[in-house]
Design a protein around this motif. Sequence first.
Motif, PDB file in Angstrom:
ATOM      1  N   ASN A  73      52.274 -12.731  10.487  1.00  0.00           N
ATOM      2  CA  ASN A  73      50.800 -12.699  10.469  1.00  0.00           C
ATOM      3  C   ASN A  73      50.674 -11.780  11.785  1.00  0.00           C
ATOM      4  O   ASN A  73      50.953 -12.187  12.619  1.00  0.00           O
ATOM      5  N   VAL A  74      49.695 -10.704  11.577  1.00  0.00           N
ATOM      6  CA  VAL A  74      49.582  -9.825  12.706  1.00  0.00           C
ATOM      7  C   VAL A  74      48.062 -10.320  13.220  1.00  0.00           C
ATOM      8  O   VAL A  74      47.164 -10.220  12.422  1.00  0.00           O
ATOM      9  N   TYR A  75      47.681 -10.398  14.354  1.00  0.00           N
ATOM     10  CA  TYR A  75      46.276 -10.628  15.057  1.00  0.00           C
ATOM     11  C   TYR A  75      45.913  -9.411  16.002  1.00  0.00           C
ATOM     12  O   TYR A  75      46.388  -8.807  16.557  1.00  0.00           O
ATOM     13  N   TYR A  76      44.688  -9.302  15.620  1.00  0.00           N
ATOM     14  CA  TYR A  76      43.979  -8.140  16.160  1.00  0.00           C
ATOM     15  C   TYR A  76      42.613  -8.571  17.081  1.00  0.00           C
ATOM     16  O   TYR A  76      42.129  -9.630  16.600  1.00  0.00           O
ATOM     17  N   GLU A  77      41.944  -7.795  17.839  1.00  0.00           N
ATOM     18  CA  GLU A  77      40.884  -7.931  18.565  1.00  0.00           C
ATOM     19  C   GLU A  77      40.291  -6.584  18.708  1.00  0.00           C
ATOM     20  O   GLU A  77      40.885  -5.701  18.676  1.00  0.00           O
ATOM     21  N   GLY A  78      38.885  -6.642  18.400  1.00  0.00           N
ATOM     22  CA  GLY A  78      38.271  -5.324  18.730  1.00  0.00           C
ATOM     23  C   GLY A  78      36.799  -5.518  19.119  1.00  0.00           C
ATOM     24  O   GLY A  78      36.571  -5.987  20.104  1.00  0.00           O
ATOM     25  N   THR A  79      36.078  -4.916  18.304  1.00  0.00           N
ATOM     26  CA  THR A  79      34.253  -4.895  18.584  1.00  0.00           C
ATOM     27  C   THR A  79      33.818  -6.296  18.976  1.00  0.00           C
ATOM     28  O   THR A  79      34.573  -7.341  19.051  1.00  0.00           O
ATOM     29  N   LYS A  80      32.627  -6.294  19.399  1.00  0.00           N
ATOM     30  CA  LYS A  80      31.923  -7.436  19.664  1.00  0.00           C
ATOM     31  C   LYS A  80      30.995  -8.009  18.744  1.00  0.00           C
ATOM     32  O   LYS A  80      30.668  -7.168  17.850  1.00  0.00           O
ATOM     33  N   ASP A  81      30.935  -9.353  18.555  1.00  0.00           N
ATOM     34  CA  ASP A  81      30.128 -10.060  17.480  1.00  0.00           C
ATOM     35  C   ASP A  81      28.756 -10.079  17.877  1.00  0.00           C
ATOM     36  O   ASP A  81      28.541  -9.651  19.120  1.00  0.00           O
ATOM     37  N   SER A  82      27.977 -10.831  17.135  1.00  0.00           N
ATOM     38  CA  SER A  82      26.607 -10.958  17.393  1.00  0.00           C
ATOM     39  C   SER A  82      26.194 -11.775  18.620  1.00  0.00           C
ATOM     40  O   SER A  82      25.121 -12.019  19.149  1.00  0.00           O
ATOM     41  N   GLU A  83      27.312 -12.806  18.889  1.00  0.00           N
ATOM     42  CA  GLU A  83      27.198 -13.550  20.116  1.00  0.00           C
ATOM     43  C   GLU A  83      27.737 -13.079  21.275  1.00  0.00           C
ATOM     44  O   GLU A  83      27.889 -13.667  22.409  1.00  0.00           O
ATOM     45  N   GLY A  84      28.170 -11.739  21.295  1.00  0.00           N
ATOM     46  CA  GLY A  84      28.701 -10.872  22.469  1.00  0.00           C
ATOM     47  C   GLY A  84      30.256 -11.433  22.779  1.00  0.00           C
ATOM     48  O   GLY A  84      30.802 -10.886  23.642  1.00  0.00           O
ATOM     49  N   ARG A  85      30.852 -12.100  21.736  1.00  0.00           N
ATOM     50  CA  ARG A  85      32.313 -12.645  21.826  1.00  0.00           C
ATOM     51  C   ARG A  85      33.160 -11.380  21.296  1.00  0.00           C
ATOM     52  O   ARG A  85      32.730 -10.433  20.296  1.00  0.00           O
ATOM     53  N   THR A  86      34.397 -11.081  21.674  1.00  0.00           N
ATOM     54  CA  THR A  86      35.200 -10.247  20.955  1.00  0.00           C
ATOM     55  C   THR A  86      35.652 -10.657  19.671  1.00  0.00           C
ATOM     56  O   THR A  86      36.068 -11.836  19.574  1.00  0.00           O
ATOM     57  N   ARG A  87      35.430  -9.879  18.493  1.00  0.00           N
ATOM     58  CA  ARG A  87      36.020 -10.294  17.263  1.00  0.00           C
ATOM     59  C   ARG A  87      37.418 -10.476  17.302  1.00  0.00           C
ATOM     60  O   ARG A  87      38.125  -9.517  17.942  1.00  0.00           O
ATOM     61  N   ARG A  88      37.933 -11.364  16.667  1.00  0.00           N
ATOM     62  CA  ARG A  88      39.489 -11.538  16.265  1.00  0.00           C
ATOM     63  C   ARG A  88      39.827 -11.963  14.872  1.00  0.00           C
ATOM     64  O   ARG A  88      38.836 -12.581  14.311  1.00  0.00           O
ATOM     65  N   TRP A  89      40.812 -11.368  14.176  1.00  0.00           N
ATOM     66  CA  TRP A  89      40.988 -11.561  12.923  1.00  0.00           C
ATOM     67  C   TRP A  89      42.536 -11.413  12.776  1.00  0.00           C
ATOM     68  O   TRP A  89      43.209 -11.121  13.579  1.00  0.00           O
ATOM     69  N   VAL A  90      42.714 -11.729  11.581  1.00  0.00           N
ATOM     70  CA  VAL A  90      44.271 -11.930  11.308  1.00  0.00           C
ATOM     71  C   VAL A  90      44.395 -11.050   9.958  1.00  0.00           C
ATOM     72  O   VAL A  90      43.613 -11.137   8.983  1.00  0.00           O
TER      73      VAL A  90
END
Length: 132
Positions: free
Chosen positions: A37-54
């Motif tokens: 599984n490969v993990y990524y992070e990118g733009t900000k979400d509505s709460e100001g945290r960095t988006r993280r996805w797999v």
Amino acid sequence: MLKLLTNIFTWWNGATLNTRFFTWRHGTKVGEDQFGNVYYEGTKDSEGRTRRWVIYNGYAEASAIPPGWHGWMHHRVATPPTKENYVRHDWEKEHIANQTGTPGAYRPDGSILTPASRPKVTGDYDAWTPGS
């Protein structure tokens, strides 16, 4: 051609074309686990945290995320396991795939799928009846 059609019409098998495009545009690869599984992070979400996805290696099965990555994905820890010396605790069990719908699923006594009978009710319980 089959892989292209699979990416277009299935969301449970790897990543869709939209997810791949979003990852290409906004994602930064953070790491990979022992399951591929490969993990990524990118733009900000509505709460100001960095988006993280797999992006899963194969079927999208949330229980296939190891504990170290699970903590990172849910913003419980700031550093991913690849950037620290993450060591599994002794009390953590090995990963077992979700057994729901398989012969290995949990079936308590009294279930219609087991031969065992339901335990007798003890004296601390009275069944409700209308009008009582």
